[in-house]
Scaffold this motif. Structure first.
Motif, PDB file in Angstrom:
ATOM      1  N   GLU A   1     -12.319 -11.359   4.525  1.00  0.00           N
ATOM      2  CA  GLU A   1     -13.711 -11.498   4.107  1.00  0.00           C
ATOM      3  C   GLU A   1     -13.824 -12.463   2.932  1.00  0.00           C
ATOM      4  OE1 GLU A   1     -15.060  -7.603   3.252  1.00  0.00           O
ATOM      5  OE2 GLU A   1     -15.320  -7.023   5.358  1.00  0.00           O
ATOM      6  N   ASP A   2     -12.911 -12.343   1.979  1.00  0.00           N
ATOM      7  CA  ASP A   2     -12.930 -13.241   0.819  1.00  0.00           C
ATOM      8  C   ASP A   2     -12.719 -14.683   1.247  1.00  0.00           C
ATOM      9  OD1 ASP A   2     -13.366 -11.139  -0.881  1.00  0.00           O
ATOM     10  OD2 ASP A   2     -11.273 -10.911  -1.475  1.00  0.00           O
ATOM     11  N   LEU A   3     -11.789 -14.898   2.162  1.00  0.00           N
ATOM     12  CA  LEU A   3     -11.539 -16.252   2.638  1.00  0.00           C
ATOM     13  C   LEU A   3     -12.768 -16.826   3.330  1.00  0.00           C
ATOM     14  CD1 LEU A   3      -7.927 -15.890   4.112  1.00  0.00           C
ATOM     15  CD2 LEU A   3      -8.578 -17.187   2.086  1.00  0.00           C
ATOM     16  N   ASN A   4     -13.365 -16.041   4.195  1.00  0.00           N
ATOM     17  CA  ASN A   4     -14.526 -16.522   4.943  1.00  0.00           C
ATOM     18  C   ASN A   4     -15.758 -16.721   4.061  1.00  0.00           C
ATOM     19  OD1 ASN A   4     -13.274 -16.624   7.472  1.00  0.00           O
ATOM     20  ND2 ASN A   4     -13.576 -14.442   7.806  1.00  0.00           N
ATOM     21  N   ASP A   5     -15.929 -15.836   3.076  1.00  0.00           N
ATOM     22  CA  ASP A   5     -17.141 -15.886   2.254  1.00  0.00           C
ATOM     23  C   ASP A   5     -17.071 -16.913   1.133  1.00  0.00           C
ATOM     24  OD1 ASP A   5     -18.187 -13.902   3.788  1.00  0.00           O
ATOM     25  OD2 ASP A   5     -17.748 -12.280   2.392  1.00  0.00           O
ATOM     26  N   HIS A   6     -15.883 -17.147   0.612  1.00  0.00           N
ATOM     27  CA  HIS A   6     -15.803 -17.921  -0.626  1.00  0.00           C
ATOM     28  C   HIS A   6     -14.992 -19.214  -0.534  1.00  0.00           C
ATOM     29  CE1 HIS A   6     -17.656 -14.484  -2.545  1.00  0.00           C
ATOM     30  NE2 HIS A   6     -16.664 -13.712  -2.169  1.00  0.00           N
ATOM     31  N   TRP A   7     -13.975 -19.244   0.309  1.00  0.00           N
ATOM     32  CA  TRP A   7     -13.018 -20.331   0.171  1.00  0.00           C
ATOM     33  C   TRP A   7     -12.893 -21.256   1.367  1.00  0.00           C
ATOM     34  CZ3 TRP A   7      -9.436 -15.954  -1.707  1.00  0.00           C
ATOM     35  CH2 TRP A   7      -9.703 -15.685  -3.054  1.00  0.00           C
ATOM     36  N   LEU A   8     -13.280 -20.807   2.538  1.00  0.00           N
ATOM     37  CA  LEU A   8     -12.943 -21.595   3.711  1.00  0.00           C
ATOM     38  C   LEU A   8     -13.960 -22.688   4.037  1.00  0.00           C
ATOM     39  CD1 LEU A   8     -11.208 -19.245   6.266  1.00  0.00           C
ATOM     40  CD2 LEU A   8     -10.254 -20.876   4.670  1.00  0.00           C
ATOM     41  N   ASP A   9     -14.131 -23.633   3.134  1.00  0.00           N
ATOM     42  CA  ASP A   9     -14.871 -24.842   3.472  1.00  0.00           C
ATOM     43  C   ASP A   9     -13.852 -25.938   3.784  1.00  0.00           C
ATOM     44  OD1 ASP A   9     -14.449 -26.612   0.919  1.00  0.00           O
ATOM     45  OD2 ASP A   9     -14.992 -24.616   0.181  1.00  0.00           O
ATOM     46  N   ALA A  10     -14.278 -26.973   4.470  1.00  0.00           N
ATOM     47  CA  ALA A  10     -13.357 -28.007   4.940  1.00  0.00           C
ATOM     48  C   ALA A  10     -12.597 -28.664   3.795  1.00  0.00           C
ATOM     49  CB  ALA A  10     -14.130 -29.065   5.731  1.00  0.00           C
ATOM     50  N   LYS A  11     -13.273 -28.899   2.681  1.00  0.00           N
ATOM     51  CA  LYS A  11     -12.628 -29.549   1.535  1.00  0.00           C
ATOM     52  C   LYS A  11     -11.503 -28.692   1.000  1.00  0.00           C
ATOM     53  CE  LYS A  11     -13.511 -31.233  -3.153  1.00  0.00           C
ATOM     54  NZ  LYS A  11     -14.537 -31.409  -4.229  1.00  0.00           N
ATOM     55  N   PHE A  12     -11.784 -27.393   0.843  1.00  0.00           N
ATOM     56  CA  PHE A  12     -10.757 -26.525   0.285  1.00  0.00           C
ATOM     57  C   PHE A  12      -9.578 -26.361   1.241  1.00  0.00           C
ATOM     58  CE2 PHE A  12      -8.849 -22.330  -0.445  1.00  0.00           C
ATOM     59  CZ  PHE A  12      -8.315 -22.585  -1.705  1.00  0.00           C
ATOM     60  N   GLN A  13      -9.837 -26.321   2.540  1.00  0.00           N
ATOM     61  CA  GLN A  13      -8.741 -26.226   3.499  1.00  0.00           C
ATOM     62  C   GLN A  13      -7.761 -27.381   3.311  1.00  0.00           C
ATOM     63  OE1 GLN A  13      -9.463 -25.291   7.643  1.00  0.00           O
ATOM     64  NE2 GLN A  13     -11.529 -24.596   7.144  1.00  0.00           N
ATOM     65  N   ASP A  14      -8.283 -28.583   3.194  1.00  0.00           N
ATOM     66  CA  ASP A  14      -7.420 -29.753   3.010  1.00  0.00           C
ATOM     67  C   ASP A  14      -6.661 -29.672   1.695  1.00  0.00           C
ATOM     68  OD1 ASP A  14      -8.139 -30.844   5.421  1.00  0.00           O
ATOM     69  OD2 ASP A  14      -9.715 -32.125   4.590  1.00  0.00           O
ATOM     70  N   ILE A  15      -7.348 -29.270   0.632  1.00  0.00           N
ATOM     71  CA  ILE A  15      -6.691 -29.177  -0.678  1.00  0.00           C
ATOM     72  C   ILE A  15      -5.588 -28.128  -0.647  1.00  0.00           C
ATOM     73  CG2 ILE A  15      -7.016 -28.536  -3.104  1.00  0.00           C
ATOM     74  CD1 ILE A  15      -9.845 -29.727  -2.891  1.00  0.00           C
ATOM     75  N   PHE A  16      -5.892 -26.950  -0.113  1.00  0.00           N
ATOM     76  CA  PHE A  16      -4.894 -25.883  -0.018  1.00  0.00           C
ATOM     77  C   PHE A  16      -3.671 -26.370   0.750  1.00  0.00           C
ATOM     78  CE2 PHE A  16      -2.809 -22.374   2.037  1.00  0.00           C
ATOM     79  CZ  PHE A  16      -2.806 -21.352   1.099  1.00  0.00           C
ATOM     80  N   ASN A  17      -3.902 -26.957   1.915  1.00  0.00           N
ATOM     81  CA  ASN A  17      -2.786 -27.403   2.744  1.00  0.00           C
ATOM     82  C   ASN A  17      -1.992 -28.513   2.074  1.00  0.00           C
ATOM     83  OD1 ASN A  17      -3.565 -25.534   4.678  1.00  0.00           O
ATOM     84  ND2 ASN A  17      -4.718 -27.020   5.890  1.00  0.00           N
ATOM     85  N   ASN A  18      -2.674 -29.381   1.320  1.00  0.00           N
ATOM     86  CA  ASN A  18      -1.978 -30.448   0.606  1.00  0.00           C
ATOM     87  C   ASN A  18      -1.063 -29.908  -0.483  1.00  0.00           C
ATOM     88  OD1 ASN A  18      -2.790 -32.858   1.887  1.00  0.00           O
ATOM     89  ND2 ASN A  18      -4.755 -32.827   0.832  1.00  0.00           N
ATOM     90  N   PHE A  19      -1.510 -28.858  -1.173  1.00  0.00           N
ATOM     91  CA  PHE A  19      -0.711 -28.310  -2.271  1.00  0.00           C
ATOM     92  C   PHE A  19       0.685 -27.912  -1.799  1.00  0.00           C
ATOM     93  CE2 PHE A  19      -4.397 -27.491  -5.147  1.00  0.00           C
ATOM     94  CZ  PHE A  19      -3.822 -28.017  -6.299  1.00  0.00           C
ATOM     95  N   PHE A  20       0.755 -27.226  -0.659  1.00  0.00           N
ATOM     96  CA  PHE A  20       2.044 -26.680  -0.247  1.00  0.00           C
ATOM     97  C   PHE A  20       2.919 -27.706   0.457  1.00  0.00           C
ATOM     98  CE2 PHE A  20      -0.580 -23.040  -1.048  1.00  0.00           C
ATOM     99  CZ  PHE A  20       0.287 -22.246  -1.784  1.00  0.00           C
ATOM    100  N   VAL A  21       2.351 -28.872   0.751  1.00  0.00           N
ATOM    101  CA  VAL A  21       3.168 -30.007   1.166  1.00  0.00           C
ATOM    102  C   VAL A  21       3.667 -30.751  -0.069  1.00  0.00           C
ATOM    103  CG1 VAL A  21       3.210 -32.202   2.406  1.00  0.00           C
ATOM    104  CG2 VAL A  21       1.955 -30.240   3.350  1.00  0.00           C
ATOM    105  N   ALA A  22       2.756 -30.993  -1.022  1.00  0.00           N
ATOM    106  CA  ALA A  22       3.092 -31.781  -2.208  1.00  0.00           C
ATOM    107  C   ALA A  22       4.145 -31.100  -3.085  1.00  0.00           C
ATOM    108  CB  ALA A  22       1.833 -32.051  -3.029  1.00  0.00           C
ATOM    109  N   ILE A  23       4.139 -29.763  -3.158  1.00  0.00           N
ATOM    110  CA  ILE A  23       5.115 -29.058  -4.021  1.00  0.00           C
ATOM    111  C   ILE A  23       6.421 -28.808  -3.291  1.00  0.00           C
ATOM    112  CG2 ILE A  23       3.282 -27.933  -5.323  1.00  0.00           C
ATOM    113  CD1 ILE A  23       3.973 -25.338  -3.819  1.00  0.00           C
ATOM    114  N   LYS A  24       6.561 -29.408  -2.106  1.00  0.00           N
ATOM    115  CA  LYS A  24       7.796 -29.314  -1.323  1.00  0.00           C
ATOM    116  C   LYS A  24       8.119 -27.866  -0.972  1.00  0.00           C
ATOM    117  CE  LYS A  24       9.544 -33.374  -3.774  1.00  0.00           C
ATOM    118  NZ  LYS A  24       9.100 -34.353  -2.769  1.00  0.00           N
ATOM    119  N   TYR A  25       7.101 -27.154  -0.479  1.00  0.00           N
ATOM    120  CA  TYR A  25       7.284 -25.785  -0.008  1.00  0.00           C
ATOM    121  C   TYR A  25       8.341 -25.781   1.087  1.00  0.00           C
ATOM    122  CZ  TYR A  25       6.088 -21.139   1.798  1.00  0.00           C
ATOM    123  OH  TYR A  25       6.128 -19.829   2.202  1.00  0.00           O
TER     124      TYR A  25
END
Length: 228
Positions: free
Chosen positions: A85-109
């Motif tokens: 619910e928190d993800l759907n209500d507050h965070w899951l916009d297209a911009k944030f999806q890209d930023i989130f996904n970029n973070f875990f690539v950039a930090i060499k997850y």
């Protein structure tokens, strides 16, 4: 002769690193995993409610511990629902999806990387991991420092909560599997004994030779099967 479709396919493949994500640490994967955990928790509830004696017996007759075990699964299911619910209500916009996904690539997850193929309209593996990581870092560096801090906080908060829920599920599922393996066979034996005994008792077949199956079955059981 130039093949336009093949050219499009090659260009799309070469651009996969422009939109990347870690295979098991991206928002779509997180959402799907939370849904799967919820479904499994519901399956556990049906299993326990349908055969409550099995769980109690596996826990050496401790009803309080069995109740606590059931509540752990119920609580985990509710926590997964709240996070979704928190993800759907507050965070899951297209911009944030890209930023989130970029973070875990950039930090060499430590995970396989996937890149978006615009021709195939799907994600595929990345051949040059270092290049993809550098590109993700460059995209993040275009953000203001304030936004980097803000989105990094949100991203790692989601990741930590997700990992915590996943670990809770893995531990509970492992415990349940051990209890089921320990107990299911024993319960099945008891039920078979009860069924055979009832059939013989109500048919007045004791001593007629037709109760030989009962004798063969019970004589073959280990002593532990008779321990209540």
């Amino acid at each position: 002769m130039v093949n336009c479709e093949e050219t499009k396919r090659i260009k799309a493949k070469n651009l996969r690193y422009k939109k990347t994500m870690a295979k098991s640490m991206n928002l779509e994967h997180i959402k799907q995993t939370l849904w799967d955990i919820q479904e499994e928790c519901e399956n556990v509830r049906w299993y326990v409610d349908g055969d409550d004696d099995s769980l109690i017996n596996a826990l050496d007759g401790n009803e309080d511990e069995a109740y606590e075990f059931r509540m752990e699964f119920a609580d985990l299911c509710a926590e997964c629902e709240k996070m979704l619910e928190d993800l759907n209500d507050h965070w899951l916009d297209a911009k944030f999806q890209d930023i989130f996904n970029n973070f875990f690539v950039a930090i060499k997850y430590n995970d396989d990387l996937l890149g978006w193929d615009s021709y195939e309209q799907d994600y595929y593996g990345i051949e040059y991991r270092d290049f993809a990581e550098d590109e993700a870092g460059k995209r993040l560096m275009k953000m203001t420092k304030e936004n980097i801090i803000q989105y990094a906080g949100l991203s790692f908060n989601i990741a930590m909560n997700y990992i915590g829920l996943q670990n809770r599920y893995d531990n509970l599922k492992a415990a349940l599997d051990i209890l089921k393996d320990k107990n299911t066979g024993h319960i099945q034996v008891i039920k078979k004994i009860e069924k055979m005994y009832d059939q013989i008792e109500h048919s007045d077949l004791w001593g007629t030779g037709n109760d030989k199956e009962w004798e063969r079955f019970t004589n073959s059981l280990p002593q532990e099967a008779w321990i209540a």
